[in-house]
Scaffold this motif. Structure first.
Motif, PDB file in Angstrom:
ATOM      1  N   PRO A   1      32.181 -84.727  60.014  1.00 50.82           N
ATOM      2  CA  PRO A   1      33.486 -84.437  59.444  1.00 50.82           C
ATOM      3  C   PRO A   1      34.375 -85.679  59.487  1.00 50.82           C
ATOM      4  N   PRO A   2      35.261 -85.817  58.489  1.00 56.10           N
ATOM      5  CA  PRO A   2      36.151 -86.980  58.477  1.00 56.10           C
ATOM      6  C   PRO A   2      37.142 -86.932  59.642  1.00 56.10           C
ATOM      7  N   ALA A   3      37.556 -88.128  60.062  1.00 61.07           N
ATOM      8  CA  ALA A   3      38.494 -88.218  61.178  1.00 61.07           C
ATOM      9  C   ALA A   3      39.858 -87.689  60.790  1.00 61.07           C
ATOM     10  N   SER A   4      40.263 -87.886  59.533  1.00 60.14           N
ATOM     11  CA  SER A   4      41.541 -87.363  59.069  1.00 60.14           C
ATOM     12  C   SER A   4      41.445 -87.023  57.595  1.00 60.14           C
ATOM     13  N   SER A   5      42.337 -86.186  57.143  1.00 59.79           N
ATOM     14  CA  SER A   5      42.333 -85.750  55.761  1.00 59.79           C
ATOM     15  C   SER A   5      43.774 -85.556  55.300  1.00 59.79           C
ATOM     16  N   THR A   6      44.066 -86.004  54.072  1.00 61.07           N
ATOM     17  CA  THR A   6      45.401 -85.832  53.507  1.00 61.07           C
ATOM     18  C   THR A   6      45.263 -85.242  52.111  1.00 61.07           C
ATOM     19  N   GLU A   7      46.039 -84.244  51.841  1.00 57.44           N
ATOM     20  CA  GLU A   7      46.049 -83.645  50.512  1.00 57.44           C
ATOM     21  C   GLU A   7      47.453 -83.739  49.946  1.00 57.44           C
ATOM     22  N   ALA A   8      47.541 -84.110  48.652  1.00 58.30           N
ATOM     23  CA  ALA A   8      48.842 -84.210  47.989  1.00 58.30           C
ATOM     24  C   ALA A   8      48.699 -83.705  46.561  1.00 58.30           C
ATOM     25  N   ALA A   9      49.668 -82.945  46.125  1.00 57.41           N
ATOM     26  CA  ALA A   9      49.668 -82.448  44.745  1.00 57.41           C
ATOM     27  C   ALA A   9      50.113 -83.570  43.811  1.00 57.41           C
ATOM     28  N   LEU A  10      49.385 -83.758  42.738  1.00 60.77           N
ATOM     29  CA  LEU A  10      49.727 -84.778  41.751  1.00 60.77           C
ATOM     30  C   LEU A  10      50.370 -84.118  40.539  1.00 60.77           C
ATOM     31  N   PRO A  11      51.277 -84.831  39.877  1.00 67.39           N
ATOM     32  CA  PRO A  11      51.898 -84.246  38.678  1.00 67.39           C
ATOM     33  C   PRO A  11      50.868 -84.102  37.556  1.00 67.39           C
ATOM     34  N   ALA A  12      51.116 -83.164  36.684  1.00 69.87           N
ATOM     35  CA  ALA A  12      50.228 -82.950  35.543  1.00 69.87           C
ATOM     36  C   ALA A  12      50.310 -84.147  34.595  1.00 69.87           C
ATOM     37  N   VAL A  13      49.199 -84.496  34.007  1.00 73.76           N
ATOM     38  CA  VAL A  13      49.136 -85.612  33.070  1.00 73.76           C
ATOM     39  C   VAL A  13      48.757 -85.065  31.699  1.00 73.76           C
ATOM     40  N   ALA A  14      49.582 -85.364  30.722  1.00 75.41           N
ATOM     41  CA  ALA A  14      49.296 -84.928  29.354  1.00 75.41           C
ATOM     42  C   ALA A  14      48.431 -85.991  28.683  1.00 75.41           C
ATOM     43  N   VAL A  15      47.251 -85.617  28.285  1.00 71.93           N
ATOM     44  CA  VAL A  15      46.334 -86.537  27.617  1.00 71.93           C
ATOM     45  C   VAL A  15      46.258 -86.130  26.154  1.00 71.93           C
ATOM     46  N   GLU A  16      46.648 -87.058  25.295  1.00 72.79           N
ATOM     47  CA  GLU A  16      46.616 -86.779  23.868  1.00 72.79           C
ATOM     48  C   GLU A  16      45.523 -87.611  23.220  1.00 72.79           C
ATOM     49  N   PRO A  17      44.841 -87.055  22.242  1.00 72.32           N
ATOM     50  CA  PRO A  17      43.793 -87.825  21.576  1.00 72.32           C
ATOM     51  C   PRO A  17      44.392 -88.976  20.759  1.00 72.32           C
ATOM     52  N   VAL A  18      43.615 -90.013  20.610  1.00 69.96           N
ATOM     53  CA  VAL A  18      44.033 -91.169  19.813  1.00 69.96           C
ATOM     54  C   VAL A  18      43.904 -90.799  18.339  1.00 69.96           C
ATOM     55  N   GLU A  19      44.975 -91.062  17.574  1.00 70.11           N
ATOM     56  CA  GLU A  19      44.936 -90.722  16.151  1.00 70.11           C
ATOM     57  C   GLU A  19      44.116 -91.719  15.342  1.00 70.11           C
ATOM     58  N   PHE A  20      44.276 -93.004  15.667  1.00 69.05           N
ATOM     59  CA  PHE A  20      43.609 -94.057  14.896  1.00 69.05           C
ATOM     60  C   PHE A  20      43.031 -95.096  15.850  1.00 69.05           C
ATOM     61  N   ASP A  21      41.817 -95.534  15.571  1.00 73.70           N
ATOM     62  CA  ASP A  21      41.234 -96.664  16.281  1.00 73.70           C
ATOM     63  C   ASP A  21      41.548 -97.914  15.466  1.00 73.70           C
ATOM     64  N   LEU A  22      42.119 -98.921  16.116  1.00 75.33           N
ATOM     65  CA  LEU A  22      42.447-100.183  15.453  1.00 75.33           C
ATOM     66  C   LEU A  22      41.751-101.322  16.169  1.00 75.33           C
ATOM     67  N   ALA A  23      41.226-102.260  15.392  1.00 71.22           N
ATOM     68  CA  ALA A  23      40.641-103.476  15.954  1.00 71.22           C
ATOM     69  C   ALA A  23      41.051-104.637  15.064  1.00 71.22           C
ATOM     70  N   LEU A  24      41.811-105.567  15.631  1.00 74.11           N
ATOM     71  CA  LEU A  24      42.237-106.760  14.899  1.00 74.11           C
ATOM     72  C   LEU A  24      41.501-107.954  15.490  1.00 74.11           C
ATOM     73  N   THR A  25      40.695-108.600  14.671  1.00 76.97           N
ATOM     74  CA  THR A  25      39.929-109.761  15.108  1.00 76.97           C
ATOM     75  C   THR A  25      40.580-111.004  14.529  1.00 76.97           C
TER      76      THR A  25
END
Length: 130
Positions: A1-25
């Motif tokens: 078993p681990p010597a110590s343990s910490t738990e913390a609630a993280l805020p929700a993260v909104a992940v939105e899909p990328v509309e356009f892929d761009l590549a400028l060379t």
């Protein structure tokens, strides 16, 4: 078993899909009088047909060959590649001409028109007759 343990609630993260892929060379360097090619690729990752306007402005450091204004449509999942040919006419650090990409369907600028893209232009080679 681990010597110590910490738990913390993280805020929700909104992940939105990328509309356009761009590549400028863009090249980082070139030679005076020698052809440089810029390439922009875009892919539509949405579920809708979108219309785009791609424009390229001239400047004093380069000669330009090709279409300065392109309008095209991209169905969902499709891509488009545009190539621009430039010939440097001044040596040293040179700012590339501004490139703008506007999605006219949403009125969104997809490339920052104020972004400075620099290329170092070396002097042309000297030809000697033997």
């Amino acid at each position: 078993p681990p010597a110590s343990s910490t738990e913390a609630a993280l805020p929700a993260v909104a992940v939105e899909p990328v509309e356009f892929d761009l590549a400028l060379t863009v090249p980082s360097e070139g030679r005076l009088g020698a052809l440089l090619q810029l390439q922009l690729s875009i892919t539509n990752r949405t579920d809708a047909l979108h219309t785009f306007r791609l424009s390229f402005s001239e400047n004093e450091a380069f000669l330009f060959s090709g279409f300065k204004l392109q309008q095209f449509q991209l169905p969902p999942g499709f891509g488009h590649t545009a190539k621009f040919n430039l010939v440097p006419i001044l040596s040293g650090p040179a700012q590339l001409p501004p490139l703008r990409l506007l999605c006219t369907s949403t009125n969104a600028e997809l490339l920052d028109p104020k972004a400075r893209r620099l290329v170092f232009v070396a002097p042309g080679g000297v030809q000697r007759n033997a």
